[in-house]
Design an enzyme around this catalytic site. Structure first.
Site, mmCIF file in Angstrom:
data_model
loop_
_atom_site.group_PDB
_atom_site.id
_atom_site.type_symbol
_atom_site.label_atom_id
_atom_site.label_comp_id
_atom_site.label_asym_id
_atom_site.label_seq_id
_atom_site.Cartn_x
_atom_site.Cartn_y
_atom_site.Cartn_z
ATOM 1 C CG ASP A 197 -1.883 -1.201 1.193
ATOM 2 O OD1 ASP A 197 -3.077 -1.006 0.982
ATOM 3 O OD2 ASP A 197 -1.406 -2.349 1.376
ATOM 4 C CG HIS A 217 -10.133 -2.927 4.567
ATOM 5 N ND1 HIS A 217 -10.996 -2.441 3.598
ATOM 6 C CD2 HIS A 217 -9.083 -2.052 4.619
ATOM 7 C CE1 HIS A 217 -10.482 -1.330 3.079
ATOM 8 N NE2 HIS A 217 -9.353 -1.064 3.684
ATOM 9 C CB VAL A 260 -5.536 -3.641 7.255
ATOM 10 C CG1 VAL A 260 -5.703 -2.878 8.571
ATOM 11 C CG2 VAL A 260 -6.752 -4.505 6.977
ATOM 12 C CG HIS A 261 -4.167 1.813 4.732
ATOM 13 N ND1 HIS A 261 -4.997 2.767 4.201
ATOM 14 C CD2 HIS A 261 -3.943 0.916 3.726
ATOM 15 C CE1 HIS A 261 -5.265 2.471 2.940
ATOM 16 N NE2 HIS A 261 -4.634 1.356 2.634
ATOM 17 C CG HIS A 285 -4.367 -6.015 -1.491
ATOM 18 N ND1 HIS A 285 -3.279 -5.228 -1.198
ATOM 19 C CD2 HIS A 285 -5.458 -5.207 -1.384
ATOM 20 C CE1 HIS A 285 -3.677 -3.998 -0.930
ATOM 21 N NE2 HIS A 285 -4.991 -3.955 -1.026
ATOM 22 C CG ASN A 307 -8.407 -2.151 -2.786
ATOM 23 O OD1 ASN A 307 -7.401 -2.510 -2.166
ATOM 24 N ND2 ASN A 307 -9.040 -1.027 -2.501
#
Length: 381
Positions: A89, A243, A271-272, A233, A149
């Site tokens: 990400d 998420h 997931v950040h 991912h 995504n």
């Protein structure tokens, strides 16, 4: 090694000249090129040239399309140790630049990226700026990526084909690994078999990806590649509020295959934040399951996923909502060292670390028990 680059000049040849000394190119290879249209955007000429065979653990100097600018890269070693940088990400923010700077300061052999690269989301010039942002690293070491995504970029009727930009720009060795899609593939490097899976293409039982994974894992030789590493991912295990459950259907379809193959570690993004789980299978601690690591904290523009569920699951060993990257050093056939480095500090300090033992050497796990064993979360990984 495949070299990929883009030129605005459509007459530039898809040619790579290379050698072991600066300015002395003893070999050259012609490759292929492509381009694409997305609404009113037309890409430049996208070149893909596969060069080799190359010597291991060797620095090569090269230039593309006859241009005067010279680059260099180092091939991975054939034997241990091998060092992987892992970041997901990424995006194109100041935090991204910080992550890339910290990675560049570590002498790694390869970068693994579990999806969400440019965050173009249909704004095609952002793919070009992302390429320029990562060029200093991606031209110097192999970058092996899978899609997220944000690579889909599909708009019904107007742009019906998903992953158009990603597939054109980021060509991975899918055909070399028996896959029919750039969205999932595998490769061997220095005693490690790496599997890249696609969270956003069909993965159910009977799908092309599921059939390919089953066939790929059946051919893995744990004598020559004692480590089995998987990237995807959308995480299968996640205690962050963001998420939740998005990787569950893929987990149900494919987790059994990875468990039977004795995968050692599964990296995810999406997931950040950062999170590391114990060895797990089917939502329970299990000494023969892989460790799951979420590393979707590369620096994206959407910010951090700050909220984790309470109480903390006993399966989750560590989590933190900070930007950063990971480093996996596989020392030998049996042991590896994983560290996570947060960006908040100018020196990229270690926020989490763990020693790993390969399941390929576990007599208990390789016995293929008919019953699923369980472990205490305090046991060694």
């Amino acid at each position: 090694m495949r070299i990929s680059w883009i030129t605005n000049d459509k007459h530039v040849p898809s040619l790579v000249e290379y050698g072991k000394e600066p300015g002395k190119y003893t070999s050259s290879t012609l490759g292929e090129h492509t381009s694409y249209l997305y609404f009113f955007y037309k890409s430049g000429k996208i070149h893909h040239v596969k060069i080799g065979p190359l010597d291991p653990d060797t620095t090569y100097y090269y230039r593309c399309g006859g241009d005067a600018k010279e680059f260099s890269f180092k091939t991975p070693p054939t034997t241990f140790p091998i060092r992987f940088a892992v970041a997901g990400d990424l995006g194109q923010t100041e935090w991204t630049a910080s992550t890339l700077a910290h990675i560049r300061g570590w002498d790694h052999d390869m970068l693994l990226l579990p999806g969400d690269l440019s965050y173009a989301d249909g704004q095609q010039p952002l793919w070009d700026t992302f390429g320029r942002l990562v060029e200093p690293l991606a031209s110097h070491r192999p970058w092996m990526v899978t899609q997220g995504n944000h690579e889909i970029e599909q708009i019904l009727i107007l742009e019906p084909h998903a992953f158009k930009s990603y597939n054109a720009r980021w060509r991975m060795p899918f055909d070399e690994s028996g896959s029919t899609s750039n969205l999932y593939y595998s490769f061997d490097v220095s005693g490690v078999h790496v599997v890249m899976l696609g969270s956003y293409t069909d993965f159910g039982v009977g799908s092309a990806q599921h059939n390919w994974l089953q066939a790929d894992l059946s051919k893995v030789d744990r004598e020559s590649t004692p480590w089995l590493v998987v990237l995807l991912h959308a995480p299968w295990y996640n205690t962050n509020e963001a998420h939740q459950g998005e990787g569950e259907s893929m987990r149900k379809a494919m987790e059994g295959l990875l468990y039977e193959a004795r995968a050692d570690i599964v990296f995810a993004g999406h997931v950040h934040s950062y999170e590391r789980f114990t060895r797990v299978y089917d939502n329970s601690a299990n000494p023969c399951g892989p460790i799951h690591v979420t590393i979707g904290d590369g620096g994206n523009r959407e910010g951090l996923a700050l909220k984790f569920k309470k109480p903390t699951s006993p399966l989750s060993m560590f989590h933190e909502a900070s930007f950063g990257h990971g480093r996996l050093t596989v020392l030998n056939q049996t042991h590896a060292h994983w560290t996570w480095h947060r960006n908040n500090d100018s020196d990229s300090t270690i926020g989490d670390e763990v020693w790993l033992e390969s399941l390929s050497g576990s007599d208990k796990c390789n016995a293929r028990q008919t019953t699923v064993p369980s472990i205490s979360i305090k046991d060694e990984l």
